[in-house]
Design a protein around this motif. Structure first.
Motif, short mmCIF file in Angstrom:
data_model
loop_
_atom_site.label_atom_id
_atom_site.label_comp_id
_atom_site.label_asym_id
_atom_site.label_seq_id
_atom_site.Cartn_x
_atom_site.Cartn_y
_atom_site.Cartn_z
N LEU A 304 -72.69 14.53 5.62
CA LEU A 304 -72.47 13.09 5.71
C LEU A 304 -73.53 12.32 4.94
CD1 LEU A 304 -71.59 12.71 9.51
CD2 LEU A 304 -70.00 12.74 7.58
N ILE A 305 -73.06 11.38 4.08
CA ILE A 305 -73.95 10.44 3.41
C ILE A 305 -73.34 9.05 3.53
CG2 ILE A 305 -74.80 12.17 1.77
CD1 ILE A 305 -72.98 10.81 -0.35
N SER A 306 -74.16 8.02 3.27
CA SER A 306 -73.65 6.65 3.21
C SER A 306 -73.54 6.27 1.74
CB SER A 306 -74.60 5.69 3.94
OG SER A 306 -74.65 5.98 5.32
N PRO A 307 -72.32 6.22 1.19
CA PRO A 307 -72.17 5.99 -0.24
C PRO A 307 -72.57 4.58 -0.66
CG PRO A 307 -70.03 5.97 0.83
CD PRO A 307 -71.03 6.39 1.87
N GLY A 308 -73.04 4.46 -1.89
CA GLY A 308 -73.41 3.17 -2.45
C GLY A 308 -73.98 3.37 -3.83
N LYS A 309 -74.09 2.29 -4.59
CA LYS A 309 -74.67 2.36 -5.92
C LYS A 309 -76.09 2.91 -5.87
CE LYS A 309 -71.97 0.90 -9.26
NZ LYS A 309 -71.62 1.82 -10.35
N THR A 310 -76.79 2.51 -4.81
CA THR A 310 -78.07 3.14 -4.49
C THR A 310 -77.86 3.94 -3.21
OG1 THR A 310 -79.36 1.38 -5.52
CG2 THR A 310 -80.49 2.79 -3.93
N LEU A 311 -78.13 5.21 -3.29
CA LEU A 311 -77.86 6.12 -2.18
C LEU A 311 -79.12 6.28 -1.33
CD1 LEU A 311 -75.69 8.12 -1.10
CD2 LEU A 311 -76.73 9.85 -2.56
N ARG A 312 -79.04 5.91 -0.05
CA ARG A 312 -80.16 6.13 0.86
C ARG A 312 -79.93 7.43 1.62
NH1 ARG A 312 -82.14 3.14 6.43
NH2 ARG A 312 -80.47 4.45 7.28
N LEU A 313 -80.92 8.31 1.55
CA LEU A 313 -80.87 9.58 2.28
C LEU A 313 -82.08 9.66 3.18
CD1 LEU A 313 -79.91 11.82 -0.76
CD2 LEU A 313 -78.37 11.01 1.02
N VAL A 314 -81.86 10.11 4.42
CA VAL A 314 -82.93 10.14 5.42
C VAL A 314 -83.02 11.53 6.02
CG1 VAL A 314 -83.84 9.05 7.51
CG2 VAL A 314 -82.38 7.73 5.96
N THR A 315 -84.22 12.09 6.04
CA THR A 315 -84.45 13.38 6.67
C THR A 315 -84.93 13.18 8.10
OG1 THR A 315 -86.68 13.44 5.73
CG2 THR A 315 -84.94 14.56 4.51
N HIS A 316 -84.69 14.20 8.93
CA HIS A 316 -85.03 14.09 10.35
C HIS A 316 -85.07 15.49 10.96
CE1 HIS A 316 -80.70 14.63 11.01
NE2 HIS A 316 -80.50 13.65 10.15
N ALA A 317 -85.24 15.54 12.27
CA ALA A 317 -85.48 16.81 12.95
C ALA A 317 -84.32 17.79 12.82
CB ALA A 317 -85.77 16.55 14.43
N ASP A 318 -83.11 17.29 12.61
CA ASP A 318 -81.94 18.16 12.54
C ASP A 318 -81.55 18.53 11.12
OD1 ASP A 318 -81.74 18.11 15.33
OD2 ASP A 318 -80.61 16.24 15.30
N ILE A 319 -82.45 18.30 10.17
CA ILE A 319 -82.24 18.71 8.78
C ILE A 319 -83.39 19.58 8.33
CG2 ILE A 319 -82.21 17.90 6.38
CD1 ILE A 319 -80.56 15.55 7.27
N GLY A 320 -83.09 20.79 7.87
CA GLY A 320 -84.10 21.71 7.36
C GLY A 320 -83.93 21.95 5.87
N ARG A 321 -84.82 22.76 5.31
CA ARG A 321 -84.75 23.06 3.88
C ARG A 321 -83.42 23.68 3.49
NH1 ARG A 321 -89.68 23.09 0.80
NH2 ARG A 321 -90.89 21.39 1.72
N GLU A 322 -82.90 24.57 4.34
CA GLU A 322 -81.64 25.23 4.01
C GLU A 322 -80.50 24.23 3.95
OE1 GLU A 322 -82.22 25.42 8.46
OE2 GLU A 322 -83.45 25.71 6.67
N ASP A 323 -80.56 23.18 4.78
CA ASP A 323 -79.54 22.13 4.74
C ASP A 323 -79.62 21.35 3.43
OD1 ASP A 323 -78.62 22.66 7.42
OD2 ASP A 323 -80.40 21.62 8.15
N ILE A 324 -80.84 21.09 3.00
CA ILE A 324 -81.03 20.37 1.73
C ILE A 324 -80.50 21.21 0.56
CG2 ILE A 324 -82.78 19.46 0.15
CD1 ILE A 324 -84.43 18.76 2.68
#
Length: 335
Positions: A304-324
């Protein structure tokens, strides 16, 4: 799902879930909930304030601060990009009859002190009475320097203004500077701290201030429907958030940097690595990239991402390197 939309999507930790199941509770409106009382007392003492109030959200905590510092017809100064001006439904104006005076945020998130001073209204009944300066840290993932906070505090004091901090991500600001949260809160008359973003609690924010302010805020909270009864079930998760989750934010910051580096290797995205200071990054999307369709395809793949001309991406406790890595691989395949 791998969810990059915000750190508000974090799931409560196993320790939080156990504590919530076993929480000692009472009626908080009567002041009888021991878990809420413990959280409020702990936060007030730890961060250098007389008192604290547990609220349902950061929006509510900020609104209570504005309505407790200001009366009808008063004004508060803030940034054009301030959350309590731009993203909180106009609550101060609608519910508090308080006029916001938004000022330009600089590239680093600060507001020029000269702009603040120039915006303070004369003591004249033609004007709203300027009562409060509101800052935000972090803002757009950027950290306001300690030296700037000290200068802003001095300006507010000299101009007889109160100064409030929207500290929704104050823990990120502290960790990024290798500071304690109290090193930041010392410059403010009131501070809101969100427990349900990167700190993983399911619900809640704290408002910190002196006894007079918090008593007033408690009354406003009741009037606004924010009196929660057996709220200790939520407060115990907030206590764990402050005790166990703050230092862990450094991992989120490292992952955001890693994500920014990986994303910037793709021709379709432009990321200023120098602006990635905490757990948030902004990527400019190249012309010709159908970002809405890309977001739909990613969602079908469990991302899941929030689409836009400028894309904001936020990392947090439920995202690890393998997810990236999975995200980057999916992007490459789709592009």
């Amino acid at each position: 799902m791998i969810d990059f939309r915000s750190d508000t999507v974090t799931q409560p930790t196993a320790a939080m879930r156990r504590a919530m199941a076993d929480a000692q509770v009472g009626d908080d409106v009567y002041g009888d909930d021991p878990s809420v009382n413990r959280l409020e007392a702990m936060a007030a003492e730890r961060y250098g304030f007389d008192s604290a109030l547990f609220t349902s959200s950061g929006t509510q905590a900020n609104l209570l601060a504005l309505m407790s510092h200001c009366e009808r017809g008063d004004e508060y100064l803030c940034g054009q990009q301030a959350h309590n001006y731009k993203f909180e439904g106009g609550g101060a104006a609608v519910l508090g009859s308080i006029q916001p005076q938004p000022l330009t945020n600089q590239a680093d998130g600060s507001i020029l002190l000269a702009d603040i001073e120039a915006a303070i209204k004369p003591d004249d009944f033609h004007f709203a009475r300027t009562r409060l300066l509101s800052l935000e840290n972090t803002i757009g993932g950027k950290v306001l320097p300690q030296s700037y906070l000290a200068e802003a505090q001095a300006l507010a004091f000299n101009k007889r203004l109160k100064i409030h901090l929207d500290g929704a991500r104050i823990a990120n600001a502290a960790v990024a500077q290798n500071l304690d949260i109290a090193d930041i809160t010392q410059y403010f008359d009131s501070v809101s701290i969100c427990l349900s973003k990167g700190l993983c609690a399911p619900v809640g924010s704290l408002l910190l201030g002196d006894e007079r302010l918090i008593n007033k805020a408690r009354r406003w909270r009741k009037m606004l429907g924010g009196g929660m009864r057996q709220a200790g079930i939520l407060a115990v998760a907030g206590e764990i958030a402050l005790n166990e989750q703050v230092s862990r934010l450094a991992v989120d910051h490292e992952n955001a940097r890693y994500l920014a580096e990986q994303l910037s290797s793709l021709d379709e995205f432009e990321v200023d690595l120098g602006e990635v200071q905490t757990n948030m990054l902004f990527a400019r999307v190249a012309e010709g990239v159908a970002i809405d369709k890309l977001a739909e395809s990613l969602k079908a793949s469990g991302i899941l991402i929030s689409p836009g001309k400028t894309l904001r991406l936020v990392t947090h406790a439920d995202i690890g390197r393998e997810d990236i890595d999975l995200f980057i691989d999916k992007l490459k395949a789709l592009l």
